[in-house]
Each structure stands twice: as C-alpha cells, then as structure tokens.
Write an enzyme that holds these catalytic residues in place. Structure first.
Site, PDB file in Angstrom:
ATOM      1  N   ASP A 272      -7.425  -3.481   1.227  1.00  0.00           N
ATOM      2  CA  ASP A 272      -6.555  -2.237   0.673  1.00  0.00           C
ATOM      3  C   ASP A 272      -5.297  -2.689   0.509  1.00  0.00           C
ATOM      4  OD1 ASP A 272      -7.197   0.976  -0.042  1.00  0.00           O
ATOM      5  OD2 ASP A 272      -5.353   0.539   1.086  1.00  0.00           O
TER       6      ASP A 272
ATOM      7  N   HIS B 134     -15.389   0.529  -0.299  1.00  0.00           N
ATOM      8  CA  HIS B 134     -14.346   0.075  -0.197  1.00  0.00           C
ATOM      9  C   HIS B 134     -14.027  -0.543   1.304  1.00  0.00           C
ATOM     10  CE1 HIS B 134     -10.054  -0.204  -0.771  1.00  0.00           C
ATOM     11  NE2 HIS B 134      -9.737   0.709   0.103  1.00  0.00           N
TER      12      HIS B 134
ATOM     13  N   TYR C 256       2.544   4.059  -1.454  1.00  0.00           N
ATOM     14  CA  TYR C 256       2.339   4.187  -2.827  1.00  0.00           C
ATOM     15  C   TYR C 256       3.261   4.372  -3.982  1.00  0.00           C
ATOM     16  CZ  TYR C 256      -2.585   4.835  -1.573  1.00  0.00           C
ATOM     17  OH  TYR C 256      -3.947   4.538  -1.175  1.00  0.00           O
TER      18      TYR C 256
END
Length: 285
Positions: free
Chosen positions: A98, A261, A201
């Site tokens: 990730d 994921h 982010y």
C-alpha cells in the site's frame, strides 16, 4: 521466534519498529490504515532465516506525529536513516505494501546501492504515468486529499472509516479479525494519527513530481523487483507489475490468487514463499 519492540530517535521523529530473527536484513514497510502489526503472519517465517525490521511510518502506529512533511521522499528518508544509520545495515531487502510501496520505492531510488531487492505489494508508483486512483474507483483518495472536510467528518469516527476499508478491500469481509482491527484502531484513534493519514494522501502530487524527477535524473531502478497484486475485490491485479515495469528494469511477479488488497494477511504463506525465493536468488552478501 521472539519479536521485540524498539524506538529510534531520528532527525525530527521517533520511529517505533519491531525486530525479529537473525541474518541478512529484511525491512517491511506497512500501508494505511495499518501499522507494523500488518506483518504479524509474515515476520515469524522470515525471521527463521533473516533479521526482520518492521517500522511504523512517521505519524502512524507508535511513531511520533510531527507536523508537515508526509511526502514519500521524507518518509523514505526516515526508513533509510533507521536501517542504515541507526541499525547499521548497509544493504537489505525491502518490502512495501500500500503506501509503504511508494515509501519503499523512494528508499530504493535514493539509496540504490543499499537496497538489494525491492518488493511492492498491491500498489502502483506515483508519477509512473498512470492513474494512481483508478479513475476514481479508489474514491477515498480524492476524499482524503480534500482540505478540511475529512477532518470534520472523520475525527471521532475513525473506527467507522477504518472498518469500512478493511471490510471492503479484502477478498472476504472478515479477512481482518476483530482483535486485529482493534490493534490498528488503537493507534489511529490517537491524537494526530488521522491527520498524518490524510497528509500522506495529500502529498500525492509532490510524490509524483519527486518520482518523475529522480527517474529522469537516474533512470529506472536497477535492482531486482517483485511486484504482486491481489486478484479479487479492490486488489490492484496486474496494475502493480505494469506500474513497476515503467519505473524499474528487472521486474517479476503478477497476481496473488484469492486475495484482495491485504495480501500479507489474506495470503501470507504465498507471500513468504515468493519473498524467500527472491531473497535466496539475490542474497545481500
């Protein structure tokens, strides 16, 4: 094999990390909304042959949460400082999942002689020329990057957000146990942790620019790269290996069957087998 907990005081941040085993070093970099606890199934087997280091990224887990500077170049510099300067490992295997993947890429790009092999799990590299957010399918990327609104909607509701991600991004809704969710939430509820998540982010445009610049200056990565994407649900599938082929010369990998994921938790045995094969083929020494 016993896993121990440690702290390293670096420049501007104190990183918490887990350590287990003996032998050549392997560094595991977690993603979001996780911590070093993500590697609980992977560390014991790797530690039978290797020294395994699993840090908490700046701002997350039990590491400190300084203001600003959550671009992946900075987070990667933290990892390099921990492993090379603090622990004294001059060469190591590196694995990132990730957001830990772009962090690991930054470590490898800026310290190419130190990273013997690079493994990237279910993520693509910002600045590779493709769409990091899958044309909006990963809707939370744009939401988390929005100024101010996520703080207002999510603070005090961290459990709702984290649980939604865990229950929807895996192949099975229960692939992360309630006990493990509680451990992740223990730190994401701490003051400053969700702010750090959002800043990671929000740094995406800077990450893309930084990566494009170093690729233009130094060319593609030269070390062996393993790229694996989950084939179910919100797994990245073949996007992972396609992305790494745009930024590295020697890439292998493909799909992780029956995994979304959360590869290290959904298919840990497959992952460890693939890592051990890679490490054996390209030893640190």
């Amino acid at each position: 094999m016993k896993t121990t907990s440690h702290f390293a005081d670096l420049d501007g941040v104190s990183l918490h990390y887990l350590r287990a085993g003996q032998g050549d070093p392997v560094v595991l970099v977690h993603g979001i909304p996780q911590t070093s606890h993500e590697w609980r199934y992977v560390m014991p087997r790797l530690a039978e042959k290797y020294t395994v280091i699993a840090p908490d990224l700046r701002g997350l887990g039990d590491s400190t949460r300084p203001a600003g500077a959550y671009d992946k170049k900075t987070l990667g510099a933290d990892i390099a400082s921990l492993v090379i300067d603090h622990l004294g490992f001059r060469r190591f295997h590196l694995v990132g999942h990730d957001w830990g993947g772009p962090v690991a890429f930054a470590v490898a790009a800026h310290n190419p002689d130190a990273v013997r092999t690079l493994s990237i799990l279910d993520v693509v590299i910002p600045g590779d020329g493709a769409d990091f957010s899958q044309g909006g399918r990963r809707w939370h990327h744009a939401f988390f990057r929005t100024l101010d609104l996520p703080e207002q909607l999510c603070f005090g509701r961290e459990e709702m957000v984290v649980n939604w991600l865990f229950e929807n991004y895996g192949h099975r809704a229960n692939c992360i146990s309630e006990e493990d969710k509680a451990e992740f939430l223990r730190t994401y509820k701490k003051p400053g942790a969700f702010r750090a998540l959002l800043e990671i982010y929000r740094a995406l445009p800077q990450d893309a620019a930084d990566n494009a610049a170093i690729l233009a200056a130094k060319g593609k990565l030269k070390m062996p790269v393993l790229a694996l994407g989950g084939d179910k649900s919100f797994g990245r599938g073949m996007e992972c290996i396609e992305s790494l082929r745009r930024v590295a010369e020697n890439v292998r990998g493909g799909l992780v069957k029956d995994s979304g994921h959360w590869i290290a938790e959904e298919q840990p045995d497959f992952l460890v087998d693939e890592l051990l094969k890679l490490f054996a083929e390209f030893p640190v020494g």
